[in-house]
Design a protein around this motif. Structure first.
Motif, PDB file in Angstrom:
ATOM      1  N   ASP A 130      -5.343   7.722   3.162  1.00  0.00           N
ATOM      2  CA  ASP A 130      -5.662   6.565   2.322  1.00  0.00           C
ATOM      3  C   ASP A 130      -7.034   6.710   1.672  1.00  0.00           C
ATOM      4  OD1 ASP A 130      -5.155   4.141   1.149  1.00  0.00           O
ATOM      5  OD2 ASP A 130      -5.847   2.963   2.865  1.00  0.00           O
ATOM      6  N   GLY A 131      -7.163   6.093   0.501  1.00  0.00           N
ATOM      7  CA  GLY A 131      -8.465   6.060  -0.179  1.00  0.00           C
ATOM      8  C   GLY A 131      -8.547   6.961  -1.412  1.00  0.00           C
TER       9      GLY A 131
ATOM     10  N   ARG B 119       3.734   0.064  -6.927  1.00  0.00           N
ATOM     11  CA  ARG B 119       2.602   0.469  -7.774  1.00  0.00           C
ATOM     12  C   ARG B 119       3.056   0.666  -9.227  1.00  0.00           C
ATOM     13  NH1 ARG B 119      -1.557   3.981  -4.235  1.00  0.00           N
ATOM     14  NH2 ARG B 119      -1.430   2.674  -2.383  1.00  0.00           N
TER      15      ARG B 119
ATOM     16  N   ARG C 148      -9.548   4.864  -4.614  1.00  0.00           N
ATOM     17  CA  ARG C 148     -10.961   4.464  -4.624  1.00  0.00           C
ATOM     18  C   ARG C 148     -11.879   5.665  -4.855  1.00  0.00           C
ATOM     19  NH1 ARG C 148     -10.466   1.204   0.802  1.00  0.00           N
ATOM     20  NH2 ARG C 148      -8.411   2.181   0.701  1.00  0.00           N
TER      21      ARG C 148
HETATM   22 MG    MG Z   1      -4.572   2.606  -0.123  1.00  0.00          MG
END
Ligand code: MG
Ligand code: IPE
Ligand code: IPE
Length: 247
Positions: A28-29, A79, A32
């Motif tokens: 995850d990430g 998404r 970002r």
């Molecule tokens: Mg995420």
């Protein structure tokens, strides 16, 4: 086009003796990571994929027997289409660039509901599973269109069908019966579950198999979750007292 590999070295001198038999990674990430650099989210997925290659190679080299990566969840279809398409394109590239794993005698297992994925991807997954089924140096599990609840629902349907056919009695259903109907049936439960990016949740990943896992959370974003970061998690894991309800 092949994904460029990031060649990395890290000292393994400080690795603890007691390593987990199964590590689960929630990658995850990525979004970002890219946003922080003023880039579109898909660049983060590309960078995340490179890191995934590198950590797979590292886990193979230090002798981890089973690793699972959360690649795409049953919820990720929500998404924007452009992002879903970018992830599917990366996945297609990846699936055509797996020779190294086969050479390293890694068994590849795709967990999740394949039926909603593009046909060429489904076909390639089945080929890779068949081509690598004979290998036992490491099991590499890739969770794609995977959801823990969806997996348990699927197991319940299969078990119900056996009961209906008369080959199984309800009181013969044990925890092991359920485990044996999960996508992970050939693999032990997760020992160490790693989630980078600062979120403190499972997001529907291996919910049955993580019942007694040790959890490791870090604020580092997945593309930056390096071999050094994994070493830190392994050291932390080795210090945990696992009691499984005993004393
Ligand atoms: Mg995420
Ligand atoms: C994880 O990174 C990759 C997938 C879910 C496919 P994210 O895309 O969730 O990145 P963040 O959480 O938005 O930063
Ligand atoms: C979990 O990450 C799914 C994958 C890493 C594939 P998400 O980014 O989708 O999870 P939430 O939405 O933060 O729970």
């Amino acid at each position: 086009m092949a994904l460029p590999f990031r060649k990395k070295t890290v000292s393994t001198d400080t690795l603890p003796e007691q390593l987990p038999k199964h590590i689960g990674f929630i990658m995850d990430g990525n979004g970002r990571w890219a946003t922080k650099r003023g880039m579109p989210r898909k660049f983060g997925h590309r960078e995340g994929a490179k890191n995934f290659h590198d950590l797979t190679r590292y886990c193979r080299s230090i002798g981890i027997q089973n690793i699972s990566f959360y690649v795409f969840s049953t919820e990720n279809w929500k998404r924007p289409q452009e992002e879903v398409d970018a992830i599917m394109d990366l996945l297609w590239q990846y699936l055509n660039d797996c020779d190294e794993y086969l050479e390293q005698e890694v068994r590849m297992i795709f967990i999740g509901d394949k039926s909603r994925l593009p046909e060429r991807i489904q076909k390639r997954m089945l080929e890779l599973e068949a081509d690598s089924a004979k290998y036992n140096k490491m099991n590499l599990l890739l969770a794609i269109n995977y959801g823990g609840r969806d997996e348990i629902k699927h197991a319940a349907q299969e078990i119900a069908a056996e009961v209906k056919a008369g080959t199984l009695q309800p009181d013969q259903i044990t925890e092991d019966t359920i485990s044996q109907h999960l996508y992970t049936k050939d693999v032990p439960d997760v020992d160490l579950l790693i989630r980078p990016s600062g979120e403190l949740r499972l997001s529907n990943f291996l919910i049955w198999q993580c019942a007694y896992a040790e959890y490791y959370f870090t604020n580092v974003l997945w593309p930056d979750f390096s071999r050094e970061e994994l070493n830190k998690a392994l050291v932390e894991y080795s210090k945990r007292g696992r009691r499984f309800g005993g004393v």
